[in-house]
Motif scaffolding. Structure first.
Motif, short mmCIF file in Angstrom:
data_model
loop_
_atom_site.label_atom_id
_atom_site.label_comp_id
_atom_site.label_asym_id
_atom_site.label_seq_id
_atom_site.Cartn_x
_atom_site.Cartn_y
_atom_site.Cartn_z
N ARG A 15 -11.14 13.76 -14.61
CA ARG A 15 -12.62 15.05 -15.23
C ARG A 15 -13.72 15.17 -14.70
NH1 ARG A 15 -15.05 11.48 -19.85
NH2 ARG A 15 -16.22 12.72 -20.24
N LEU A 16 -13.36 14.45 -13.23
CA LEU A 16 -14.28 14.99 -12.26
C LEU A 16 -13.72 16.62 -11.63
CD1 LEU A 16 -14.55 11.00 -11.05
CD2 LEU A 16 -16.02 12.50 -12.72
N GLY A 17 -12.85 16.61 -11.39
CA GLY A 17 -11.94 17.85 -10.98
C GLY A 17 -10.91 17.55 -9.76
N PHE A 18 -11.03 16.66 -9.35
CA PHE A 18 -10.27 15.84 -7.74
C PHE A 18 -8.78 15.81 -8.88
CE2 PHE A 18 -14.32 13.79 -7.37
CZ PHE A 18 -15.03 14.53 -6.72
N THR A 19 -8.03 15.96 -8.09
CA THR A 19 -6.31 15.19 -7.80
C THR A 19 -6.30 13.91 -8.29
OG1 THR A 19 -5.80 17.22 -6.52
CG2 THR A 19 -4.23 15.34 -7.35
N ALA A 20 -5.89 13.90 -9.12
CA ALA A 20 -5.89 12.29 -10.26
C ALA A 20 -4.52 11.51 -9.46
CB ALA A 20 -5.96 12.18 -11.07
N ALA A 21 -4.86 10.14 -8.93
CA ALA A 21 -3.91 9.32 -8.33
C ALA A 21 -3.62 8.56 -9.93
CB ALA A 21 -4.98 8.51 -7.17
N SER A 22 -2.33 8.49 -9.73
CA SER A 22 -1.29 7.71 -10.45
C SER A 22 -0.84 6.68 -10.15
CB SER A 22 0.42 8.71 -10.78
OG SER A 22 1.15 9.27 -9.99
N GLY A 23 -0.97 5.42 -11.40
CA GLY A 23 0.21 4.36 -10.61
C GLY A 23 -1.45 3.58 -10.26
N PRO A 24 -1.54 2.76 -10.00
CA PRO A 24 -1.86 1.38 -10.30
C PRO A 24 -2.73 2.11 -8.78
CG PRO A 24 -0.15 1.01 -8.25
CD PRO A 24 0.23 2.05 -9.01
N PRO A 25 -4.14 1.24 -8.47
CA PRO A 25 -5.54 1.43 -7.25
C PRO A 25 -5.30 1.38 -6.10
CG PRO A 25 -6.68 0.09 -8.76
CD PRO A 25 -4.89 0.73 -9.45
N LEU A 26 -3.76 1.29 -5.15
CA LEU A 26 -3.12 1.23 -4.79
C LEU A 26 -4.71 0.31 -2.99
CD1 LEU A 26 -0.08 2.39 -4.00
CD2 LEU A 26 -0.13 0.46 -4.77
N VAL A 27 -5.30 1.61 -3.04
CA VAL A 27 -6.10 1.52 -2.04
C VAL A 27 -7.30 0.56 -2.52
CG1 VAL A 27 -8.45 2.61 -1.17
CG2 VAL A 27 -6.38 3.86 -0.94
N THR A 28 -7.28 0.15 -3.61
CA THR A 28 -8.11 -0.85 -3.40
C THR A 28 -8.35 -2.22 -3.47
OG1 THR A 28 -9.94 0.28 -5.24
CG2 THR A 28 -9.41 -2.16 -5.65
N TYR A 29 -6.54 -1.92 -4.17
CA TYR A 29 -5.72 -3.69 -3.97
C TYR A 29 -5.64 -3.80 -2.27
CZ TYR A 29 -4.91 -2.82 -8.54
OH TYR A 29 -4.91 -3.00 -9.89
N VAL A 30 -5.47 -2.68 -1.54
CA VAL A 30 -5.34 -3.00 0.51
C VAL A 30 -6.56 -3.20 0.73
CG1 VAL A 30 -4.69 -1.76 1.83
CG2 VAL A 30 -3.40 -1.55 0.21
#
Length: 278
Positions: free
Chosen positions: A63-78
């Motif tokens: 909805r923000l106009g960005f390419t969405a990331a599928s799957g879990p938030p990997l960067v956050t977990y890292v």
């Protein structure tokens, strides 16, 4: 044994010619053996057509106009894993004064740097300071906030943009400390997290959702430590680096606004291209 007249040979998979395949790809109509069949919304596709369809597919946008990331938030977990790893391993590898070796020392003079082994002005401290936590409560609060904001922002922004927002806010936090603070060791993930918080507030406003709670949190954790320098009753805020919070929030807001400006420019160009006569 000869083949009877009028009877064609059994179809074989083009990728595996030794295998008979009676199922055909819905796209190219070539035979596909069980190993090469992939279920799809239109039936069965072969692996080649599925790869081609994925390559031609338009990226899914949030909805923000960005390419969405599928799957879990990997960067956050890292990022959470890195913060926990530094908190657990740094005392063993560096020693009890590890926060001083990795944190920022604003206003450190040459004599102070020469007097204490853990005081320094090295460039890498601008980054490592963002992974310094002062106790279990400190890291627990920061990691809970990072997990909440990361789950909200990373899927909608995409992993690359989210990582850029986080590390840009981290550097902004370090800049705020070096420009506005004058003593002590500063560190913590909260500066980068305040950048995420500021970006989240801008997202809420763009989506026309209530964002006042974000302003309240920012006012408490930026204004509280600042006011505590003059009001002793607010001494429980004294250990917080309002300089880092402010620097991270300002840079995080700027990064998000720049990203949204790119989205708006792309959408205007797309509308102009879709107009009749273009």
């Amino acid at each position: 044994m000869t083949q009877p007249p009028g009877e064609s040979s059994a179809p074989t998979c083009p990728r595996h010619p030794d295998r008979v395949a009676y199922v055909r790809c819905q796209r190219c109509e070539r035979p596909a053996c069980p190993e090469c069949q992939r279920p799809a919304a239109v039936g069965v596709l072969c692996v080649d057509c599925l790869a081609q369809a994925k390559a031609q597919a338009r990226p899914m946008r949030s909805r923000l106009g960005f390419t969405a990331a599928s799957g879990p938030p990997l960067v956050t977990y890292v990022l959470i894993g890195l913060n926990i790893a530094v908190f657990l391993l740094a005392p063993m590898l560096i020693g009890d004064g590890w926060q001083g070796y990795l944190g920022l020392w604003p206003g450190a003079s040459e004599s102070l740097i020469a007097q204490y082994v853990n005081v320094g002005d090295e460039w890498y401290r601008w980054i490592t300071a963002g992974f310094v936590q002062f106790g279990f409560f400190h890291i627990a609060m920061n990691m809970v906030a990072l997990w909440q904001l990361g789950n909200a922002l990373e899927p909608a922004m995409g992993r690359v943009r989210f990582a850029a927002l986080y590390f840009g806010s981290l550097l902004g936090s370090s800049a705020g400390v070096m420009l506005l603070a004058n003593e002590g060791v500063h560190g913590g993930a909260s500066g980068a997290i305040f950048g995420l918080l500021a970006a989240y507030g801008i997202v809420l406003k763009r989506l026309r959702l209530p964002y006042q709670s974000v302003l309240v949190i920012a006012a408490i954790f930026i204004g509280g430590p600042l006011v505590s320098e003059f009001i002793p009753a607010l001494s429980f805020f004294a250990g917080l680096s309002w300089q880092g919070h402010l620097g991270g929030a300002v840079v995080g807001a700027i990064i998000m606004l720049v990203m949204f400006r790119g989205v708006d420019s792309r959408e205007r160009a797309a509308r102009a291209g879709a107009q009749p006569g273009n």
